[in-house]
Design a protein around this motif. Structure first.
Motif, PDB file in Angstrom:
ATOM      1  N   LEU A   3       0.886  -1.196   0.124  1.00  0.00           N
ATOM      2  CA  LEU A   3       0.093   0.102  -0.004  1.00  0.00           C
ATOM      3  C   LEU A   3       0.859   1.227  -0.153  1.00  0.00           C
ATOM      4  O   LEU A   3       1.832   1.290   0.655  1.00  0.00           O
ATOM      5  CB  LEU A   3      -0.888   0.011   1.234  1.00  0.00           C
ATOM      6  N   ALA A   4       0.592   2.151  -0.879  1.00  0.00           N
ATOM      7  CA  ALA A   4       1.067   3.249  -0.849  1.00  0.00           C
ATOM      8  C   ALA A   4       0.505   4.383  -0.274  1.00  0.00           C
ATOM      9  O   ALA A   4       1.363   5.177   0.602  1.00  0.00           O
ATOM     10  CB  ALA A   4       1.665   4.022  -2.498  1.00  0.00           C
ATOM     11  N   TYR A   5      -0.960   4.681  -0.548  1.00  0.00           N
ATOM     12  CA  TYR A   5      -1.325   5.716   0.449  1.00  0.00           C
ATOM     13  C   TYR A   5      -2.814   5.414   0.267  1.00  0.00           C
ATOM     14  O   TYR A   5      -3.304   4.900  -0.660  1.00  0.00           O
ATOM     15  CB  TYR A   5      -1.170   7.146  -0.008  1.00  0.00           C
ATOM     16  N   VAL A   6      -3.633   5.822   1.345  1.00  0.00           N
ATOM     17  CA  VAL A   6      -5.117   5.797   1.478  1.00  0.00           C
ATOM     18  C   VAL A   6      -5.579   7.289   1.515  1.00  0.00           C
ATOM     19  O   VAL A   6      -5.289   7.967   2.325  1.00  0.00           O
ATOM     20  CB  VAL A   6      -5.476   5.018   2.684  1.00  0.00           C
ATOM     21  N   CYS A   7      -6.684   7.462   0.760  1.00  0.00           N
ATOM     22  CA  CYS A   7      -7.419   8.819   0.685  1.00  0.00           C
ATOM     23  C   CYS A   7      -8.812   8.572   1.064  1.00  0.00           C
ATOM     24  O   CYS A   7      -9.503   7.854   0.412  1.00  0.00           O
ATOM     25  CB  CYS A   7      -7.164   9.543  -0.429  1.00  0.00           C
ATOM     26  N   GLU A   8      -9.217   9.325   2.275  1.00  0.00           N
ATOM     27  CA  GLU A   8     -10.479   9.100   2.823  1.00  0.00           C
ATOM     28  C   GLU A   8     -11.325  10.419   2.762  1.00  0.00           C
ATOM     29  O   GLU A   8     -10.815  11.536   2.837  1.00  0.00           O
ATOM     30  CB  GLU A   8     -10.797   8.246   4.053  1.00  0.00           C
ATOM     31  N   TRP A   9     -12.594  10.171   2.976  1.00  0.00           N
ATOM     32  CA  TRP A   9     -13.553  11.360   2.724  1.00  0.00           C
ATOM     33  C   TRP A   9     -13.903  11.826   4.318  1.00  0.00           C
ATOM     34  O   TRP A   9     -13.722  11.154   5.120  1.00  0.00           O
ATOM     35  CB  TRP A   9     -15.096  10.906   2.346  1.00  0.00           C
ATOM     36  N   GLU A  10     -13.776  13.011   4.409  1.00  0.00           N
ATOM     37  CA  GLU A  10     -14.116  13.927   5.849  1.00  0.00           C
ATOM     38  C   GLU A  10     -15.433  13.840   6.111  1.00  0.00           C
ATOM     39  O   GLU A  10     -16.306  13.897   5.131  1.00  0.00           O
ATOM     40  CB  GLU A  10     -13.557  15.225   5.741  1.00  0.00           C
ATOM     41  N   LYS A  11     -16.103  13.328   7.186  1.00  0.00           N
ATOM     42  CA  LYS A  11     -17.299  13.211   7.755  1.00  0.00           C
ATOM     43  C   LYS A  11     -17.821  14.623   7.693  1.00  0.00           C
ATOM     44  O   LYS A  11     -17.433  15.351   8.505  1.00  0.00           O
ATOM     45  CB  LYS A  11     -17.495  12.473   8.809  1.00  0.00           C
TER      46      LYS A  11
END
Length: 832
Positions: A3-11
């Protein structure tokens, strides 16, 4: 695979991004990733917006979200071959074509649309443009790009007058319709629909491939593993200004698992149907599943002899008669029982699969383009060989129970915390060295895929693999971001040298097309120490080459019947032969009538001429500090070609200054009687003589260094406005730990090996902002909208302030891409 990076949504307080069903994802050749989600209003469950999100992999947090206007869930996303247009289709039969607004990756608009009202789209594709390359691993050691990457004879799906490919798209609906939309040269849309066959039936899954003869092949199934998988040939033509579609039924197949008595009813549904490659309609991948498991089969279409009845075998054969043949699907291989498959990704790298190429790839452990990815409901991903389906690599997700088989607490947590995290959409990059996946929580995951699938290689072999793929990107113009994911700091120097050597071996025409220096600057940015200085040097060199070509293009021969050499070539030849340090003596040998221009073009280009003069003065003033490798400009001190180019431009500027004194660069001098251009030319020529390509390099003599030491007391040395430090993610991915990012929030993580920036790069809040392409100041607080390069960080104004044709032509060269080949993104005025 890691895994290089994970991008997630702001709640958000009143809305939630959740994955669509089905969730779709697409990766373009320019390293733009598009995926869909549903934005739900927590207060009103019926208030759902079907969103399309587009990110640049270098700045994944800078997401551009489009409220698509689709009334149903988005079922398909498809990039075109250039990576600048995107098709989206939904469950109501609506198809929309999105294109960049002002060539900005974070500004999109819907320009065209078509529809098959109420008929959900299950497959979507752009028509083929007839361009197909093949990578020959066997020839990876060759010095000729033409042998490594051969052009395959392939016809476009539809051609205009003169053989130009016609643009358009093709879609398959759930009711068995095929619809085609053609883009006419004037911008109008020509649309037609036709049944795949006379007896229309439900199509749950479909895929589209193309043949070398310009035909289209559609594979379709109703979703039941006991039903046949049907194949259709589709021919598109334009007759009397109307689109015509002809279809023909091709041989079909039944899944092997349905004919196996032990598995006849074990896998009732076909969940995935994919051609192995877009340009190969003779190999197909099928996945059948139940609630807990899946099985994958790979089939191939082959030509077989048709057996003849014994009655006809005894007759005397006719001269030239051949045995009749028939096309028949044969199974290549099948997997054992697997965990339930949630997503499939197929490689885009067009690697040749001839026996010789496959053997060399196996011997050298070159794996890109040979593996397909399967994502499972337990969160893991497997890379399987596209022909044999044996496992090449495995990635265990954070929630995968397979990661720690003996950890009972992990299994208990999965049972109590609901569905495990797994990928619902998966896409390979265009060199197959990275995977983008969107999970069932709407997070975007970026994974590295090792070129050798984790097998230990010698450093030279690893460098050869990466070099081969960088050369492929040079030839095709594709973005090489995913290749840089695998370049370690210890590889940088050797990789840059080898890339330059291979580039210099190509013919002159190919060298001009291949943007070698842009690749070198990107690779050098990964150098953990001093990467900022290298980036500035290469950007300055690209700007220098572009300004030189622009100024030389203004020269015109004074008579029409000129010899083969252009005025610019003659200028280069004369300046290379004449080693005189007096600029006026060099100027005498030129035909000055070729330099006669009108005043307006020269005056409008004064800002570029000023940059040349300032740059020469900066280099010479810093020559006594040549031992300081971390300062920008160090790379030019021994670069004879660049110094010669600067010398040629000083000669042109000298001649033009006699015609139009207003175009000359201005310097702040301590003496009014001093000839500034003459002084700079004399010192520059001495430095150039020390680093000429036709002789051994020499150190500058003491007298030259002494004169350069006196320069700051004779001329005010300008402070060059270098590129802003790029905030991209590639330099921060050198560690083994994945980055955790959030959409909408710029990453503040330091890069590996980050040092305190030099004073030449630091900018006080009250300093002037610079337009790095037009070479003009924009003020302390620019009011004009600006754009920045996604790769090097170069900043320029979005709208042109110039009205003269000469400067507009300069700006048009960079309307789509930056000097380094990167894409543009709009930035707020405060970031300029």
């Amino acid at each position: 695979m890691e895994l290089a990076y994970v991008c997630e949504w702001e709640k958000r307080p009143k809305s939630t991004h959740c994955p669509s069903i089905p969730l779709v994802c697409s990766w373009s050749c320019r390293n733009l990733v598009a995926f869909s989600t549903d934005l739900k209003n927590d207060d009103d469950e019926k208030d759902v917006s079907h969103m399309i999100h587009i990110i640049d992999t270098e700045h994944p947090w800078d997401v551009y979200s489009i409220n698509s206007g689709h009334t149903e869930v988005i079922s398909c996303l498809e990039w075109d071959q250039s990576g600048s247009r995107l098709l989206s289709a939904d469950g109501d039969g609506q198809i929309k074509c999105w294109s960049m607004s002002d060539h900005l990756v974070n500004s999109w608009e819907s320009v065209l649309s078509s529809s098959v009202d109420g008929d959900p789209i299950v497959a979507l594709s752009w028509l083929h443009n007839g361009v197909k390359l093949a990578l020959h691993v066997e020839m990876s050691g060759s010095t000729n790009f033409g042998e490594k990457f051969s052009r395959v004879k392939f016809s476009p799906s539809l051609t205009l007058f003169g053989g130009k490919p016609m643009e358009g798209w093709l879609a398959v609906t759930v009711s068995g319709l095929v619809t085609v939309s053609l883009l006419k040269p004037g911008g109008a849309l020509l649309t037609a629909s036709e049944s795949l066959c006379r007896l229309r039936g439900r199509v749950a899954l479909a895929d589209i491939a193309f043949t070398g003869g310009g035909n289209i092949v559609v594979a379709a199934t109703d979703g039941s593993s006991s039903s046949p998988v049907q194949f259709y040939k589709v021919v598109v033509s334009v007759v009397s200004e109307k689109c015509r579609i002809d279809t023909e039924l091709l041989p079909s197949l039944f899944l092997r698992c349905t004919t196996d008595p032990l598995r006849r009813e074990k896998y009732p549904a076909v969940t995935h149907l994919k051609f192995l490659t877009r340009e190969n309609s003779e190999q197909v991948l099928l996945c059948a599943s139940n609630q807990s498991g899946s099985i994958v089969e790979c089939w191939s279409l082959r030509k077989e002899g048709l057996p003849v009845n014994n009655i006809f075998q005894h007759r005397s054969p006719v001269v030239g008669e051949k045995q009749p043949t028939i096309l028949k699907w044969r199974i290549l291989t099948t997997t054992n029982d697997l965990e339930r498959v949630s997503a499939v990704a197929l490689p885009k790298l067009p690697i040749s699969i001839s026996n010789t190429d496959l053997k060399v790839a196996s011997d050298t452990k070159f794996c890109p383009g040979l593996g397909l990815a399967l994502a499972f409901h337990d969160g893991s991903i497997q890379i399987l060989h596209r022909l044999s389906l044996h496992t090449m690599g495995v990635f265990y997700g954070s929630s995968s129970s397979a990661q720690r088989p003996g950890d009972e607490s992990t299994i208990k947590r999965q049972r109590t915390s609901g569905p495990a995290l797994h990928f619902k959409a998966l896409q390979f990059s265009w060199t197959s060295l990275a995977l983008a996946g969107v999970d069932n929580h709407g997070k975007l995951h970026m994974l590295r895929v090792s070129p050798s699938m984790g097998q230990v290689l010698e450093m030279n072999t690893t460098l050869r693999h990466l070099l081969f793929l960088l050369e492929y990107c040079m030839v095709t113009g594709y973005d090489w971001w995913d290749v840089l994911l695998h370049v370690q700091p210890s590889m940088v120097h050797n990789l840059v040298e080898k890339l330059h050597e291979e580039y210099m071996r190509q013919n002159q025409a190919l060298q001009q097309v291949s943007k070698n220096h842009t690749h070198r600057s990107s690779v050098i940015r990964l150098q953990m120490s001093h990467h900022v200085r290298f980036t500035c040097d290469f950007h300055a060199k690209l700007l220098l080459i572009a300004i030189s070509a622009t100024l030389k293009s203004l020269l015109r021969p004074h008579v029409l019947n000129t010899p083969d050499k252009s005025p610019g070539d003659r200028l280069t030849e004369i300046c290379a032969k004449n080693t005189d340090t007096d600029i006026d003596k060099v100027m005498i040998n030129l035909k000055t009538e070729e330099f006669v221009l009108d005043g307006p073009p020269l005056q409008s280009l004064q800002q570029l001429i000023q940059w040349v003069g300032d740059f020469v003065l900066y280099l010479l003033a810093n020559l006594p500090n040549q031992g300081s490798m971390v300062r920008p400009g160090f790379g030019f001190m021994r670069d004879g070609a660049s110094l010669g180019m600067l010398r040629e431009m000083l000669v042109m500027i000298r001649i033009w200054g006699l015609l139009k004194p207003g175009c000359l660069p201005t310097f702040t001098a301590t003496s009014d009687s001093q000839d500034n251009l003459q002084l700079l030319f004399r010192l520059l020529t001495k430095l150039w003589l020390c680093s000429r390509d036709d002789g051994p390099p020499q150190d500058p003599d003491e007298s030259l260094i002494d004169e350069c030491c006196l320069l700051p007391s004779q001329l005010l040395v300008p402070s060059m406005d270098w590129l802003p430090v790029n905030d991209g993610v590639i330099v921060k991915l050198q560690g083994k730990h994945p980055l955790r990012l959030q959409f909408g929030k710029a990453s503040s993580l330091p890069g590996a090996g980050t040092t305190v920036p030099l004073e030449v790069f630091t900018r006080s809040p009250g300093s002037q902002k610079m337009d790095n392409l037009r070479c003009v100041h924009m003020g302390v607080c620019p009011t004009e909208e600006s754009k920045a390069c996604t790769r090097c960080g170069c900043v320029t104004m979005l709208r042109s302030p110039n009205k003269t044709n000469a400067m507009k032509q300069w700006e048009q060269r960079w309307i789509k891409n930056c000097l380094c080949g990167g894409l543009w993104r709009r930035i707020p005025p405060t970031l300029s």
